[in-house]
Design a protein around this motif. Structure first.
Motif, PDB file in Angstrom:
ATOM      1  N   THR B   4     -35.819 -37.752 -30.043  1.00 15.47           N
ATOM      2  CA  THR B   4     -35.833 -38.737 -31.120  1.00 15.47           C
ATOM      3  C   THR B   4     -34.727 -38.400 -32.117  1.00 15.47           C
ATOM      4  OG1 THR B   4     -37.552 -37.425 -32.198  1.00 15.47           O
ATOM      5  CG2 THR B   4     -38.260 -39.364 -30.963  1.00 15.47           C
ATOM      6  N   ARG B  10     -38.165 -46.317 -40.693  1.00 14.04           N
ATOM      7  CA  ARG B  10     -38.447 -47.531 -39.940  1.00 14.04           C
ATOM      8  C   ARG B  10     -39.282 -48.461 -40.807  1.00 14.04           C
ATOM      9  NH1 ARG B  10     -42.272 -46.930 -35.140  1.00 14.04           N
ATOM     10  NH2 ARG B  10     -43.751 -47.665 -36.681  1.00 14.04           N
ATOM     11  N   LEU B  13     -41.463 -52.854 -36.709  1.00 16.86           N
ATOM     12  CA  LEU B  13     -41.465 -52.531 -35.279  1.00 16.86           C
ATOM     13  C   LEU B  13     -41.958 -53.725 -34.484  1.00 16.86           C
ATOM     14  CD1 LEU B  13     -41.296 -50.318 -32.977  1.00 16.86           C
ATOM     15  CD2 LEU B  13     -43.750 -50.017 -33.346  1.00 16.86           C
ATOM     16  N   SER B  24     -39.763 -51.611 -26.980  1.00 14.05           N
ATOM     17  CA  SER B  24     -40.037 -51.626 -28.409  1.00 14.05           C
ATOM     18  C   SER B  24     -38.715 -51.707 -29.164  1.00 14.05           C
ATOM     19  CB  SER B  24     -40.814 -50.371 -28.830  1.00 14.05           C
ATOM     20  OG  SER B  24     -40.043 -49.201 -28.631  1.00 14.05           O
ATOM     21  N   GLY B  26     -37.154 -51.264 -33.067  1.00 18.22           N
ATOM     22  CA  GLY B  26     -37.421 -50.831 -34.429  1.00 18.22           C
ATOM     23  C   GLY B  26     -36.326 -51.281 -35.365  1.00 18.22           C
ATOM     24  N   TYR B  28     -34.643 -50.088 -38.847  1.00 19.45           N
ATOM     25  CA  TYR B  28     -34.589 -48.900 -39.684  1.00 19.45           C
ATOM     26  C   TYR B  28     -33.697 -49.139 -40.894  1.00 19.45           C
ATOM     27  CZ  TYR B  28     -36.484 -46.568 -35.568  1.00 19.45           C
ATOM     28  OH  TYR B  28     -37.267 -46.209 -34.509  1.00 19.45           O
ATOM     29  N   TYR B  43     -35.627 -47.058 -28.192  1.00 20.29           N
ATOM     30  CA  TYR B  43     -35.540 -45.825 -27.431  1.00 20.29           C
ATOM     31  C   TYR B  43     -35.591 -46.104 -25.928  1.00 20.29           C
ATOM     32  CZ  TYR B  43     -35.841 -42.745 -31.461  1.00 20.29           C
ATOM     33  OH  TYR B  43     -35.577 -42.064 -32.620  1.00 20.29           O
TER      34      TYR B  43
END
Lengths: 88, 216
Positions: B4, B10, B13, B24, B26, B28, B43
């Protein structure tokens, strides 16, 4: 589970996670406060990170272990709960 | 050991994007010299993930009126440098609902309103102020204009004035026409937007079998 700082002892990093948790459970000094989660840890981002998504990670041992390990490798927990059993 | 990354805080989401293999996504917040900037990140290592991220970023630029930072690819910011995060989070989620082919273009500041049985218009008054108007002949127009204004105040954290119930203003004092257009249809029905937020927040919450719906 969090242990109070008054039980802190030696230099942080001297103990392994296992040693730290067992020491805390025994009321013995620890190098830093251990952080454990007795239940499973899984987020969608961790699933993406290691390509181990639900529901497959509930049934496939390799994916299950890969995802469970992230609680230690990514989140820094002192514990790993290797089984996901979400009953809905 | 860890994979990570420190991407900032974040603020939103999209847990499972139905338009890209349930990855997913996100959103940020990062602090740059320009002020608050925002990064869309996943990710997921799926081969389609980078293009989906690009689509979302394009959506934030074209639909919500954000701008890309030339020196830092992938980061977007509002031209005013401000946060407007409640509106941004809502815009992000709305963009994520769309496939790439449907993302793009500033949404109009004129929309039909079923409850008023007429078209409502958002007029820019300058300095970040906007007035919601309806045709004079529309009997329910004034009431709906006030309701939509309240909706904007809630969705975008805009300032409102009791003496001018149909006028709302961005605290930064800057124009955000695209953002107003992007959230217009949500402002027309804030209740459903709030219900959607509550539903999303409760999704995935584990409940004891005895307290689940349908159980005796």
């Amino acid at each position: 589970m969090v242990v109070g700082d008054d039980q802190a002892a030696a230099v942080p990093g001297e103990m392994t996670s296992r040693e730290r948790v067992l020491a805390a459970l025994a009321g013995s000094p620890v190098d830093r406060t251990p952080v454990c989660n007795p239940t499973s840890v899984a987020t969608v981002e961790l699933m993406d990170l290691v390509d181990a998504h639900f529901p497959d990670a509930n049934r496939d041992a390799e994916k299950m272990s890969r995802l469970a390990a992230t609680s230690y490798t990514e989140l820094g927990f002192d514990s790993v709960m290797p089984v996901f059993t979400i009953i809905q | 050991m860890g994979l990570t990354r420190d991407l900032g805080r974040r603020i939103e989401l999209k847990s499972m994007d139905p338009h890209c293999h349930d990855i997913s996504l996100g959103l940020y917040r990062q602090q740059t010299v320009e002020g608050s900037s925002y990064l869309v990140h996943t990710y997921s290592a799926h081969e389609d993930a980078p293009s989906r991220v690009s689509e979302i970023v394009r959506g934030l630029v074209e639909v919500a009126g954000m701008v890309s930072l030339a020196e830092q690819p992938g980061l977007v910011t509002f031209p005013c440098g401000g946060r407007h995060e409640k509106a941004l989070r809502r815009s992000f989620l709305e963009v994520c609902k769309l496939p790439g082919s449907e993302i793009g273009g500033v949404l109009p500041l004129v929309r039909p309103d079923k409850k008023a049985e007429c078209e409502l218009t958002i007029e820019s008054l300058g300095a970040g102020s906007y007035r919601v108007t309806a045709p004079a002949a529309a009997e329910l127009g004034p009431r709906r204009c006030q309701a939509v204004s309240r909706g904007f105040a809630k969705l975008c954290e805009m300032d409102s004035d009791e003496s001018q119930p149909c006028v709302v203003r961005f605290g930064c004092g800057m124009e955000h026409d695209a953002l107003m257009g992007a959230l217009f249809f949500r402002a027309q029905n804030v209740r459903s937007a709030m219900q959607e937020d509550e539903l999303a927040a409760s999704r995935g919450t584990l409940a004891a079998p005895g307290s689940q719906d349908g159980n005796p």
